[in-house]
Motif scaffolding. Structure first.
Motif, PDB file in Angstrom:
ATOM      1  N   HIS A 156       0.851  -1.182   0.000  1.00 18.92           N
ATOM      2  CA  HIS A 156       0.000   0.000   0.000  1.00 18.92           C
ATOM      3  C   HIS A 156       0.888   1.233   0.000  1.00 18.92           C
ATOM      4  O   HIS A 156       1.699   1.418   0.910  1.00 18.92           O
ATOM      5  CB  HIS A 156      -0.924  -0.014   1.212  1.00 18.92           C
ATOM      6  N   VAL A 157       0.728   2.051  -1.029  1.00 24.63           N
ATOM      7  CA  VAL A 157       1.551   3.242  -1.223  1.00 24.63           C
ATOM      8  C   VAL A 157       0.719   4.472  -0.891  1.00 24.63           C
ATOM      9  O   VAL A 157      -0.404   4.620  -1.374  1.00 24.63           O
ATOM     10  CB  VAL A 157       2.042   3.326  -2.691  1.00 24.63           C
ATOM     11  N   MET A 158       1.281   5.324  -0.054  1.00 25.33           N
ATOM     12  CA  MET A 158       0.636   6.603   0.243  1.00 25.33           C
ATOM     13  C   MET A 158       1.464   7.704  -0.382  1.00 25.33           C
ATOM     14  O   MET A 158       2.680   7.762  -0.203  1.00 25.33           O
ATOM     15  CB  MET A 158       0.528   6.831   1.745  1.00 25.33           C
ATOM     16  N   LEU A 159       0.806   8.581  -1.097  1.00 24.37           N
ATOM     17  CA  LEU A 159       1.452   9.705  -1.767  1.00 24.37           C
ATOM     18  C   LEU A 159       1.241  10.964  -0.942  1.00 24.37           C
ATOM     19  O   LEU A 159       0.120  11.276  -0.550  1.00 24.37           O
ATOM     20  CB  LEU A 159       0.850   9.878  -3.165  1.00 24.37           C
ATOM     21  N   VAL A 160       2.324  11.669  -0.644  1.00 27.23           N
ATOM     22  CA  VAL A 160       2.235  12.929   0.088  1.00 27.23           C
ATOM     23  C   VAL A 160       2.916  14.011  -0.733  1.00 27.23           C
ATOM     24  O   VAL A 160       4.078  13.879  -1.112  1.00 27.23           O
ATOM     25  CB  VAL A 160       2.889  12.834   1.481  1.00 27.23           C
ATOM     26  N   TYR A 161       2.176  15.070  -0.982  1.00 31.45           N
ATOM     27  CA  TYR A 161       2.654  16.233  -1.722  1.00 31.45           C
ATOM     28  C   TYR A 161       3.085  17.281  -0.713  1.00 31.45           C
ATOM     29  O   TYR A 161       2.311  17.668   0.150  1.00 31.45           O
ATOM     30  CB  TYR A 161       1.524  16.735  -2.619  1.00 31.45           C
ATOM     31  N   THR A 162       4.337  17.743  -0.789  1.00 31.20           N
ATOM     32  CA  THR A 162       4.832  18.706   0.188  1.00 31.20           C
ATOM     33  C   THR A 162       5.195  20.051  -0.436  1.00 31.20           C
ATOM     34  O   THR A 162       5.964  20.808   0.134  1.00 31.20           O
ATOM     35  CB  THR A 162       6.053  18.135   0.940  1.00 31.20           C
ATOM     36  N   GLY A 163       4.639  20.342  -1.584  1.00 27.01           N
ATOM     37  CA  GLY A 163       4.908  21.596  -2.286  1.00 27.01           C
ATOM     38  C   GLY A 163       5.371  21.324  -3.698  1.00 27.01           C
ATOM     39  O   GLY A 163       5.659  20.191  -4.056  1.00 27.01           O
ATOM     40  N   GLY A 164       5.444  22.332  -4.517  1.00 28.33           N
ATOM     41  CA  GLY A 164       5.931  22.159  -5.878  1.00 28.33           C
ATOM     42  C   GLY A 164       4.844  22.286  -6.917  1.00 28.33           C
ATOM     43  O   GLY A 164       3.806  22.885  -6.687  1.00 28.33           O
ATOM     44  N   CYS A 165       5.078  21.667  -8.061  1.00 27.37           N
ATOM     45  CA  CYS A 165       4.203  21.878  -9.218  1.00 27.37           C
ATOM     46  C   CYS A 165       3.177  20.771  -9.454  1.00 27.37           C
ATOM     47  O   CYS A 165       2.354  20.893 -10.335  1.00 27.37           O
ATOM     48  CB  CYS A 165       5.060  22.038 -10.474  1.00 27.37           C
ATOM     49  N   ASN A 166       3.220  19.683  -8.742  1.00 23.45           N
ATOM     50  CA  ASN A 166       2.332  18.518  -8.882  1.00 23.45           C
ATOM     51  C   ASN A 166       2.652  17.638 -10.084  1.00 23.45           C
ATOM     52  O   ASN A 166       1.938  16.675 -10.344  1.00 23.45           O
ATOM     53  CB  ASN A 166       0.854  18.894  -8.944  1.00 23.45           C
ATOM     54  N   GLY A 167       3.703  17.929 -10.833  1.00 22.49           N
ATOM     55  CA  GLY A 167       4.051  17.089 -11.980  1.00 22.49           C
ATOM     56  C   GLY A 167       4.359  15.656 -11.569  1.00 22.49           C
ATOM     57  O   GLY A 167       3.927  14.702 -12.217  1.00 22.49           O
ATOM     58  N   CYS A 168       5.103  15.479 -10.489  1.00 18.10           N
ATOM     59  CA  CYS A 168       5.450  14.132 -10.020  1.00 18.10           C
ATOM     60  C   CYS A 168       4.221  13.388  -9.505  1.00 18.10           C
ATOM     61  O   CYS A 168       4.087  12.178  -9.714  1.00 18.10           O
ATOM     62  CB  CYS A 168       6.510  14.205  -8.921  1.00 18.10           C
ATOM     63  N   ASP A 169       3.310  14.100  -8.841  1.00 12.72           N
ATOM     64  CA  ASP A 169       2.093  13.473  -8.326  1.00 12.72           C
ATOM     65  C   ASP A 169       1.262  12.885  -9.461  1.00 12.72           C
ATOM     66  O   ASP A 169       0.735  11.778  -9.350  1.00 12.72           O
ATOM     67  CB  ASP A 169       1.250  14.493  -7.550  1.00 12.72           C
ATOM     68  N   ILE A 170       1.159  13.632 -10.537  1.00  8.07           N
ATOM     69  CA  ILE A 170       0.388  13.166 -11.688  1.00  8.07           C
ATOM     70  C   ILE A 170       1.002  11.883 -12.237  1.00  8.07           C
ATOM     71  O   ILE A 170       0.294  10.921 -12.550  1.00  8.07           O
ATOM     72  CB  ILE A 170       0.322  14.261 -12.767  1.00  8.07           C
TER      73      ILE A 170
END
Length: 148
Positions: free
Chosen positions: A13-27
């Motif tokens: 189970h992978v949890m993704l956490v965004y800590t700032g930036g442009c969201n390119g990696c999240d996508i």
């Protein structure tokens, strides 16, 4: 053995956490787990938004002052064994958000992820490629498998 422990032992189970930036990696990360092209779910790699269900924490973006404490709390909430993957140039070294004077952090950027929490695997790129994200999660698996 409870259903929860049975499921946890047989899936990642992978949890993704965004800590700032442009969201390119999240996508790209969501793309590699949920899209039919990469379909990581067929290998029992699932995306979760609950830290108590997570095995692997994938962190993207430079850690901003606003996100530093929530990141620490999410990390603490993930049960052992756990692994952390820092994904993208921002998570690894601040990317375009670090101070232009070099390694001196700005007031709002607290630093790369490994300044805040321990990191087990690093995935470079801007934005990271889905294949590299999967490789980063696989690189972190020995820590989980050795402890189970």
């Amino acid at each position: 053995m409870s259903l929860k422990s049975y499921s946890r032992a047989r899936a990642v189970h992978v949890m993704l956490v965004y800590t700032g930036g442009c969201n390119g990696c999240d996508i790209e990360i969501v793309n590699c787990i949920l899209s039919p092209k990469y379909d990581a779910e067929q290998y029992k790699v699932f995306l979760t938004w609950n830290p108590r269900e997570a095995d692997v924490l994938v962190v993207t973006g430079p850690v901003t002052k606003l996100n530093e404490q929530p990141l620490r709390e999410i990390y603490k909430a993930i049960p052992e064994p756990k692994a952390v993957v820092a994904a993208g140039a921002c998570a690894l070294m601040g990317g375009v958000y670090k101070n232009i004077h070099g390694d001196i952090p700005s007031e709002e950027i607290m630093g790369p992820v490994d300044n805040i929490i321990p990191v087990d695997a690093k995935v470079p790129g801007c934005a990271v490629r889905p294949e590299d994200i999967l490789s980063g999660v696989v690189a972190a698996l020995p820590k989980l498998l050795d402890a189970k």
